[in-house]
Design a protein around this motif. Structure first.
Motif, short mmCIF file in Angstrom:
data_model
loop_
_atom_site.label_atom_id
_atom_site.label_comp_id
_atom_site.label_asym_id
_atom_site.label_seq_id
_atom_site.Cartn_x
_atom_site.Cartn_y
_atom_site.Cartn_z
N VAL A 160 0.94 98.66 76.86
CA VAL A 160 1.69 97.87 75.90
C VAL A 160 3.16 98.27 75.98
CG1 VAL A 160 1.28 99.53 74.02
CG2 VAL A 160 1.83 97.15 73.48
N MET A 161 4.05 97.29 75.83
CA MET A 161 5.50 97.52 75.84
C MET A 161 6.01 97.48 74.41
SD MET A 161 8.29 97.88 77.71
CE MET A 161 9.92 98.17 76.98
N ILE A 162 6.92 98.38 74.09
CA ILE A 162 7.50 98.44 72.75
C ILE A 162 9.01 98.37 72.87
CG2 ILE A 162 7.73 99.85 70.66
CD1 ILE A 162 5.04 101.22 71.82
N TYR A 167 14.31 90.72 75.69
CA TYR A 167 14.19 91.14 77.09
C TYR A 167 12.98 92.06 77.28
CZ TYR A 167 18.97 89.42 77.11
OH TYR A 167 20.09 88.63 76.97
N ASP A 168 12.70 92.89 76.29
CA ASP A 168 11.54 93.77 76.36
C ASP A 168 10.24 92.97 76.33
OD1 ASP A 168 13.15 96.18 76.23
OD2 ASP A 168 13.49 95.65 74.13
N ILE A 169 10.22 91.96 75.46
CA ILE A 169 9.01 91.14 75.33
C ILE A 169 8.78 90.33 76.60
CG2 ILE A 169 7.83 89.48 73.87
CD1 ILE A 169 8.80 92.14 72.48
N ALA A 170 9.86 89.76 77.13
CA ALA A 170 9.76 88.98 78.37
C ALA A 170 9.38 89.86 79.55
CB ALA A 170 11.08 88.26 78.64
N GLY A 171 9.94 91.07 79.60
CA GLY A 171 9.60 91.99 80.69
C GLY A 171 8.14 92.36 80.68
N ALA A 172 7.57 92.52 79.49
CA ALA A 172 6.14 92.81 79.38
C ALA A 172 5.31 91.61 79.80
CB ALA A 172 5.81 93.21 77.94
N ALA A 173 5.70 90.43 79.31
CA ALA A 173 4.94 89.21 79.61
C ALA A 173 4.88 88.92 81.09
CB ALA A 173 5.55 88.03 78.86
#
Length: 229
Positions: A160-162, A167-173
Protein backbone atom coordinates in the motif's frame (compact mmCIF):
# COMPACT_ATOMS: atom_id res chain seq x y z
CA UNK A 1 -5.53 -9.55 2.62
CA UNK A 2 -3.09 -8.18 5.16
CA UNK A 3 -0.65 -5.60 3.85
CA UNK A 4 2.99 -6.64 4.21
CA UNK A 5 4.67 -3.62 2.61
CA UNK A 6 3.98 0.03 3.42
CA UNK A 7 5.37 2.65 1.03
CA UNK A 8 5.48 6.11 2.60
CA UNK A 9 5.84 9.40 0.83
CA UNK A 10 8.13 11.75 2.75
CA UNK A 11 7.19 15.40 2.12
CA UNK A 12 3.87 16.22 3.76
CA UNK A 13 3.36 12.66 4.96
CA UNK A 14 6.14 11.79 7.40
CA UNK A 15 7.58 15.28 7.80
CA UNK A 16 6.41 18.84 7.40
CA UNK A 17 9.10 19.75 4.90
CA UNK A 18 6.97 22.48 3.33
CA UNK A 19 8.54 25.56 4.97
CA UNK A 20 12.07 24.54 3.97
CA UNK A 21 11.03 23.60 0.44
CA UNK A 22 9.08 26.81 -0.12
CA UNK A 23 11.89 29.00 1.19
CA UNK A 24 14.42 27.30 -1.11
CA UNK A 25 12.09 27.55 -4.12
CA UNK A 26 11.70 31.28 -3.48
CA UNK A 27 15.48 31.73 -3.37
CA UNK A 28 15.87 29.67 -6.53
CA UNK A 29 13.38 31.84 -8.39
CA UNK A 30 15.24 34.95 -7.22
CA UNK A 31 18.55 33.56 -8.49
CA UNK A 32 16.91 32.97 -11.85
CA UNK A 33 15.68 36.56 -11.99
CA UNK A 34 12.05 35.66 -11.42
CA UNK A 35 9.74 37.65 -9.12
CA UNK A 36 8.83 36.36 -5.64
CA UNK A 37 5.69 34.27 -5.44
CA UNK A 38 2.94 33.95 -2.85
CA UNK A 39 2.70 31.01 -0.44
CA UNK A 40 -0.24 29.40 -2.26
CA UNK A 41 1.92 29.12 -5.38
CA UNK A 42 4.96 27.83 -3.49
CA UNK A 43 2.90 25.16 -1.69
CA UNK A 44 2.30 23.49 -5.04
CA UNK A 45 5.99 22.51 -5.13
CA UNK A 46 5.64 20.33 -2.03
CA UNK A 47 5.33 16.73 -3.16
CA UNK A 48 5.43 16.56 -6.98
CA UNK A 49 8.64 15.89 -8.93
CA UNK A 50 10.63 19.12 -9.16
CA UNK A 51 11.17 18.94 -12.93
CA UNK A 52 7.43 18.70 -13.49
CA UNK A 53 6.73 21.56 -11.09
CA UNK A 54 9.25 23.96 -12.60
CA UNK A 55 8.02 23.21 -16.10
CA UNK A 56 4.29 23.29 -15.37
CA UNK A 57 4.21 26.09 -12.81
CA UNK A 58 6.97 28.33 -14.14
CA UNK A 59 6.83 27.57 -17.86
CA UNK A 60 10.44 26.36 -17.97
CA UNK A 61 11.95 24.15 -20.64
CA UNK A 62 13.42 20.82 -19.49
CA UNK A 63 16.89 22.37 -19.66
CA UNK A 64 15.83 25.40 -17.61
CA UNK A 65 14.13 23.14 -15.09
CA UNK A 66 17.31 21.07 -14.72
CA UNK A 67 19.25 24.26 -13.95
CA UNK A 68 16.59 25.35 -11.44
CA UNK A 69 16.76 21.96 -9.70
CA UNK A 70 20.53 22.28 -9.39
CA UNK A 71 20.19 25.69 -7.74
CA UNK A 72 17.34 24.52 -5.51
CA UNK A 73 19.20 21.47 -4.25
CA UNK A 74 22.18 23.62 -3.34
CA UNK A 75 19.94 25.71 -1.11
CA UNK A 76 18.07 22.71 0.25
CA UNK A 77 21.19 20.80 1.29
CA UNK A 78 22.61 23.87 3.00
CA UNK A 79 19.42 25.20 4.63
CA UNK A 80 16.10 23.56 3.82
CA UNK A 81 16.93 20.09 5.09
CA UNK A 82 17.06 21.42 8.64
CA UNK A 83 13.49 22.74 8.46
CA UNK A 84 11.77 19.35 8.31
CA UNK A 85 10.22 18.28 11.61
CA UNK A 86 8.40 14.99 11.89
CA UNK A 87 4.67 15.35 12.23
CA UNK A 88 3.83 14.66 15.90
CA UNK A 89 3.21 10.96 16.45
CA UNK A 90 4.92 9.75 13.26
CA UNK A 91 7.83 8.19 15.12
CA UNK A 92 5.48 6.15 17.31
CA UNK A 93 3.46 5.12 14.26
CA UNK A 94 6.56 3.87 12.44
CA UNK A 95 8.02 2.05 15.43
CA UNK A 96 4.76 0.20 16.04
CA UNK A 97 4.10 -0.60 12.39
CA UNK A 98 7.67 -1.78 11.76
CA UNK A 99 6.96 -4.67 14.13
CA UNK A 100 4.20 -5.92 11.86
CA UNK A 101 5.28 -5.01 8.31
CA UNK A 102 8.10 -3.88 6.03
CA UNK A 103 8.38 -0.10 5.82
CA UNK A 104 9.65 1.75 2.76
CA UNK A 105 10.07 5.34 1.60
CA UNK A 106 8.99 6.30 -1.91
CA UNK A 107 9.87 9.96 -2.43
CA UNK A 108 10.48 12.35 -5.30
CA UNK A 109 13.35 13.80 -3.28
CA UNK A 110 16.92 13.03 -4.25
CA UNK A 111 17.62 9.65 -2.66
CA UNK A 112 20.77 10.67 -0.79
CA UNK A 113 18.98 13.74 0.53
CA UNK A 114 16.05 11.60 1.66
CA UNK A 115 18.34 9.26 3.56
CA UNK A 116 20.05 12.21 5.19
CA UNK A 117 16.81 13.74 6.38
CA UNK A 118 15.55 10.38 7.70
CA UNK A 119 18.81 9.91 9.61
CA UNK A 120 18.59 13.42 11.05
CA UNK A 121 15.18 12.58 12.49
CA UNK A 122 16.33 9.22 13.85
CA UNK A 123 14.01 7.04 11.79
CA UNK A 124 16.17 5.79 8.89
CA UNK A 125 16.74 2.38 10.51
CA UNK A 126 12.97 1.74 10.51
CA UNK A 127 12.88 1.58 6.71
CA UNK A 128 14.16 -1.46 4.84
CA UNK A 129 13.93 0.27 1.45
CA UNK A 130 14.40 3.94 0.55
CA UNK A 131 13.96 5.04 -3.06
CA UNK A 132 14.09 8.58 -4.41
CA UNK A 133 14.68 10.31 -7.71
CA UNK A 134 18.32 9.81 -8.67
CA UNK A 135 17.70 11.44 -12.06
CA UNK A 136 16.18 8.36 -13.68
CA UNK A 137 12.81 8.41 -11.87
CA UNK A 138 11.01 11.56 -13.03
CA UNK A 139 7.55 10.42 -11.89
CA UNK A 140 6.10 8.97 -8.69
CA UNK A 141 5.13 5.86 -10.65
CA UNK A 142 8.82 5.34 -11.44
CA UNK A 143 9.74 5.79 -7.78
CA UNK A 144 7.11 3.25 -6.71
CA UNK A 145 8.42 0.85 -9.34
CA UNK A 146 11.90 1.22 -7.85
CA UNK A 147 10.62 0.30 -4.40
CA UNK A 148 8.69 -2.70 -5.68
CA UNK A 149 11.72 -3.94 -7.61
CA UNK A 150 13.89 -3.81 -4.48
CA UNK A 151 11.20 -5.71 -2.61
CA UNK A 152 11.26 -8.47 -5.22
CA UNK A 153 8.04 -7.32 -6.93
CA UNK A 154 5.45 -8.51 -4.40
CA UNK A 155 1.84 -9.04 -5.44
CA UNK A 156 0.03 -5.65 -5.60
CA UNK A 157 -2.52 -6.55 -2.87
CA UNK A 158 0.35 -7.03 -0.42
CA UNK A 159 1.52 -3.41 -0.66
CA UNK A 160 0.00 0.00 0.00
CA UNK A 161 1.17 3.55 -0.79
CA UNK A 162 0.66 6.37 1.71
CA UNK A 163 0.93 9.99 0.61
CA UNK A 164 -0.53 13.48 0.74
CA UNK A 165 -0.76 14.39 -2.95
CA UNK A 166 -2.53 13.09 -6.04
CA UNK A 167 0.86 12.10 -7.46
CA UNK A 168 1.22 9.50 -4.70
CA UNK A 169 -2.20 8.04 -5.45
CA UNK A 170 -1.53 7.96 -9.20
CA UNK A 171 1.92 6.43 -8.66
CA UNK A 172 0.36 3.62 -6.65
CA UNK A 173 -2.44 3.06 -9.16
CA UNK A 174 0.10 2.67 -11.98
CA UNK A 175 1.18 -0.61 -10.35
CA UNK A 176 -2.18 -1.75 -9.02
CA UNK A 177 -1.55 -0.70 -5.42
CA UNK A 178 -4.18 0.68 -3.08
CA UNK A 179 -3.38 4.05 -1.57
CA UNK A 180 -4.00 5.94 1.65
CA UNK A 181 -4.36 9.69 1.34
CA UNK A 182 -3.35 11.78 4.36
CA UNK A 183 -5.38 14.95 4.73
CA UNK A 184 -2.95 16.74 7.07
CA UNK A 185 -0.38 17.32 4.30
CA UNK A 186 -0.31 19.61 1.29
CA UNK A 187 -3.17 18.38 -0.89
CA UNK A 188 -5.77 20.84 -2.08
CA UNK A 189 -9.33 20.21 -0.82
CA UNK A 190 -10.79 17.22 -2.65
CA UNK A 191 -7.51 16.37 -4.39
CA UNK A 192 -7.01 12.96 -2.80
CA UNK A 193 -10.63 11.93 -3.19
CA UNK A 194 -10.60 12.88 -6.86
CA UNK A 195 -7.34 10.99 -7.38
CA UNK A 196 -9.00 7.82 -6.09
CA UNK A 197 -7.44 7.24 -2.67
CA UNK A 198 -8.86 4.01 -1.27
CA UNK A 199 -8.56 5.24 2.32
CA UNK A 200 -8.24 8.67 3.94
CA UNK A 201 -6.67 9.68 7.26
CA UNK A 202 -7.22 13.14 8.69
CA UNK A 203 -4.57 12.88 11.42
CA UNK A 204 -1.46 10.90 12.25
CA UNK A 205 -3.43 9.05 14.92
CA UNK A 206 -6.04 8.02 12.35
CA UNK A 207 -3.24 6.94 10.02
CA UNK A 208 -1.64 4.83 12.75
CA UNK A 209 -4.90 3.04 13.51
CA UNK A 210 -5.60 2.46 9.82
CA UNK A 211 -2.12 1.13 9.06
CA UNK A 212 -2.23 -1.31 11.94
CA UNK A 213 -5.62 -2.54 10.72
CA UNK A 214 -4.27 -2.94 7.19
CA UNK A 215 -1.25 -4.85 8.49
CA UNK A 216 -3.57 -7.17 10.39
CA UNK A 217 -5.94 -7.58 7.45
CA UNK A 218 -8.90 -6.36 9.49
CA UNK A 219 -9.85 -3.25 7.52
CA UNK A 220 -12.78 -3.56 5.13
CA UNK A 221 -12.37 -2.21 1.63
CA UNK A 222 -13.98 1.09 0.85
CA UNK A 223 -14.69 2.99 -2.33
CA UNK A 224 -12.23 5.55 -3.73
CA UNK A 225 -12.25 8.61 -1.50
CA UNK A 226 -14.61 6.90 0.87
CA UNK A 227 -12.29 6.67 3.86
CA UNK A 228 -11.72 3.58 5.95
CA UNK A 229 -14.30 1.48 7.67
Amino acid sequence: MAKKYFLFDLDGTLMDTGPGIMECIQKTLADLGLPPREEAFLRRFVGPPLAESFQNLCGMSPEEAARAIQIYRGYYVAEGVYKSPLYPGVDQLLKRLSQAAVLCVATSKNESGARRILAMRGIEELFQVVVGDDGSRPSKAAVVAGVLERLGNPAPPEAVMIGDRSYDIAGAAAWGLEAVGVLYGYAAPGELEEAGARYLAATVEELKALCLQLAAGTTARSGPGGGSS
